[in-house]
Design a protein around this motif. Structure first.
Motif, mmCIF file in Angstrom:
data_model
loop_
_atom_site.group_PDB
_atom_site.id
_atom_site.type_symbol
_atom_site.label_atom_id
_atom_site.label_comp_id
_atom_site.label_asym_id
_atom_site.label_seq_id
_atom_site.Cartn_x
_atom_site.Cartn_y
_atom_site.Cartn_z
ATOM 1 N N PHE A 193 -65.062 80.516 16.426
ATOM 2 C CA PHE A 193 -64.537 81.579 15.860
ATOM 3 C C PHE A 193 -63.807 82.412 16.741
ATOM 4 O O PHE A 193 -62.498 82.872 16.380
ATOM 5 C CB PHE A 193 -65.655 82.402 15.211
ATOM 6 C CG PHE A 193 -65.391 83.439 14.637
ATOM 7 C CD1 PHE A 193 -65.298 83.642 13.230
ATOM 8 C CD2 PHE A 193 -65.004 84.698 15.329
ATOM 9 C CE1 PHE A 193 -64.951 84.448 12.472
ATOM 10 C CE2 PHE A 193 -64.915 85.941 14.416
ATOM 11 C CZ PHE A 193 -64.593 85.880 13.382
ATOM 12 N N ASN A 194 -64.125 82.467 17.911
ATOM 13 C CA ASN A 194 -63.453 83.374 18.924
ATOM 14 C C ASN A 194 -62.157 82.674 19.262
ATOM 15 O O ASN A 194 -61.283 83.514 19.936
ATOM 16 C CB ASN A 194 -64.366 83.952 20.085
ATOM 17 C CG ASN A 194 -65.407 84.955 19.857
ATOM 18 O OD1 ASN A 194 -65.343 85.505 18.860
ATOM 19 N ND2 ASN A 194 -66.421 85.083 20.440
ATOM 20 N N LYS A 195 -61.983 81.695 19.234
ATOM 21 C CA LYS A 195 -60.675 80.906 19.313
ATOM 22 C C LYS A 195 -59.638 81.097 18.385
ATOM 23 O O LYS A 195 -58.604 80.923 18.346
ATOM 24 C CB LYS A 195 -60.641 79.500 19.696
ATOM 25 C CG LYS A 195 -61.393 79.107 20.935
ATOM 26 C CD LYS A 195 -61.494 77.467 21.206
ATOM 27 C CE LYS A 195 -62.474 77.097 22.475
ATOM 28 N NZ LYS A 195 -62.417 75.642 22.455
ATOM 29 N N GLY A 196 -60.215 81.594 17.203
ATOM 30 C CA GLY A 196 -59.105 81.752 16.178
ATOM 31 C C GLY A 196 -58.912 80.321 15.289
ATOM 32 O O GLY A 196 -57.854 80.139 14.868
ATOM 33 N N GLU A 237 -57.138 90.237 13.646
ATOM 34 C CA GLU A 237 -57.832 89.669 14.877
ATOM 35 C C GLU A 237 -59.100 89.818 15.005
ATOM 36 O O GLU A 237 -59.501 91.212 14.834
ATOM 37 C CB GLU A 237 -56.948 90.407 15.996
ATOM 38 C CG GLU A 237 -57.354 89.846 17.436
ATOM 39 C CD GLU A 237 -56.417 90.131 18.452
ATOM 40 O OE1 GLU A 237 -56.929 90.446 19.698
ATOM 41 O OE2 GLU A 237 -55.280 90.567 18.402
ATOM 42 N N ASP A 242 -68.602 93.604 16.946
ATOM 43 C CA ASP A 242 -67.178 93.095 17.377
ATOM 44 C C ASP A 242 -66.552 94.366 18.311
ATOM 45 O O ASP A 242 -67.171 95.280 18.413
ATOM 46 C CB ASP A 242 -66.104 92.923 16.040
ATOM 47 C CG ASP A 242 -65.797 94.108 15.435
ATOM 48 O OD1 ASP A 242 -66.096 95.202 15.812
ATOM 49 O OD2 ASP A 242 -65.010 93.931 14.554
ATOM 50 N N TRP A 270 -74.402 90.210 15.258
ATOM 51 C CA TRP A 270 -73.288 90.101 15.957
ATOM 52 C C TRP A 270 -72.523 91.661 15.863
ATOM 53 O O TRP A 270 -73.034 92.349 15.261
ATOM 54 C CB TRP A 270 -71.955 89.087 15.399
ATOM 55 C CG TRP A 270 -71.912 89.424 13.954
ATOM 56 C CD1 TRP A 270 -72.387 88.549 13.080
ATOM 57 C CD2 TRP A 270 -71.120 89.918 13.397
ATOM 58 N NE1 TRP A 270 -71.874 88.935 11.907
ATOM 59 C CE2 TRP A 270 -71.025 89.915 12.089
ATOM 60 C CE3 TRP A 270 -70.009 91.039 13.768
ATOM 61 C CZ2 TRP A 270 -69.966 90.526 11.050
ATOM 62 C CZ3 TRP A 270 -69.150 91.905 13.125
ATOM 63 C CH2 TRP A 270 -69.214 91.568 11.847
ATOM 64 N N VAL A 285 -69.474 80.114 17.354
ATOM 65 C CA VAL A 285 -69.149 81.734 17.834
ATOM 66 C C VAL A 285 -67.815 81.229 18.643
ATOM 67 O O VAL A 285 -66.885 81.858 18.627
ATOM 68 C CB VAL A 285 -69.904 82.316 18.524
ATOM 69 C CG1 VAL A 285 -69.501 83.444 19.308
ATOM 70 C CG2 VAL A 285 -71.080 82.900 17.465
ATOM 71 N N ALA A 286 -68.045 80.062 19.511
ATOM 72 C CA ALA A 286 -66.823 79.848 20.583
ATOM 73 C C ALA A 286 -65.654 79.451 19.730
ATOM 74 O O ALA A 286 -64.477 80.025 20.118
ATOM 75 C CB ALA A 286 -67.264 78.709 21.460
ATOM 76 N N GLU A 331 -63.106 89.222 16.636
ATOM 77 C CA GLU A 331 -63.917 88.501 18.032
ATOM 78 C C GLU A 331 -65.342 88.677 17.504
ATOM 79 O O GLU A 331 -65.897 89.896 17.005
ATOM 80 C CB GLU A 331 -63.647 89.147 19.228
ATOM 81 C CG GLU A 331 -64.390 88.642 20.204
ATOM 82 C CD GLU A 331 -64.138 89.493 21.511
ATOM 83 O OE1 GLU A 331 -64.699 89.089 22.654
ATOM 84 O OE2 GLU A 331 -62.871 90.350 21.650
ATOM 85 N N CYS A 332 -66.318 87.913 17.636
ATOM 86 C CA CYS A 332 -67.784 87.857 17.569
ATOM 87 C C CYS A 332 -68.277 87.971 18.661
ATOM 88 O O CYS A 332 -68.226 87.186 19.824
ATOM 89 C CB CYS A 332 -67.995 86.463 16.794
ATOM 90 S SG CYS A 332 -70.064 86.630 16.542
ATOM 91 N N ILE A 333 -69.133 89.057 19.063
ATOM 92 C CA ILE A 333 -69.864 89.450 20.364
ATOM 93 C C ILE A 333 -71.111 89.234 19.950
ATOM 94 O O ILE A 333 -71.662 89.731 19.019
ATOM 95 C CB ILE A 333 -69.426 90.755 20.874
ATOM 96 C CG1 ILE A 333 -68.114 90.624 21.328
ATOM 97 C CG2 ILE A 333 -70.651 90.942 22.227
ATOM 98 C CD1 ILE A 333 -67.583 92.106 21.640
#
Length: 125
Positions: A15-18, A59, A80, A78, A12-13, A61-63
């Protein structure tokens, strides 16, 4: 070795950095990533390319809502920031994802990101 739950947290970390390269490093060389709204993607290089294209198009983001673990499996619930929700199932062996399956609403995703909606063809009569 990290537990499947910990590996998904790290995934996830990334993924959130792309970061498609870092993200693809979590997969076995012959892994399968099957987002059920799409055809399965097979192999680390193909998974890298998939993420690279996805990050270029939207863009994301995975929360994390929840991460559960059962043996070699981790399950990610998850959402977003724009309200989409989904879940992913990760089969992890020897610290690498060997199979991932994801469930989410593709039409809502495409509409939210102003991406083209594929046309559907009706069967010929």
């Amino acid at each position: 070795m990290a537990s499947p739950k910990e590996i998904v947290k790290q995934w996830v970390a990334a993924f959130n950095k792309g970061d498609a390269e870092l993200l693809s490093s979590f997969y076995h060389s012959d892994a399968v990533n099957h987002q059920v709204a799409n055809e399965p993607v097979v192999g680390r290089q193909a998974i890298y390319q998939m993420f690279r294209e996805e990050f270029a198009n939207a863009e994301m983001e995975c929360i994390v809502d929840n991460i559960f673990q059962d043996g070699e499996w981790a399950i990610l619930e998850w959402k977003d920031p724009i309200g989409l929700r989904g879940c992913g199932f990760f089969h992890i062996q020897n610290g690498l994802i060997v199979m991932q399956r994801g469930y989410w609403d593709k039409l809502s995703f495409l509409q939210a990101h102003n991406l083209p909606i594929p046309s559907t063809k009706s069967p010929s009569n």
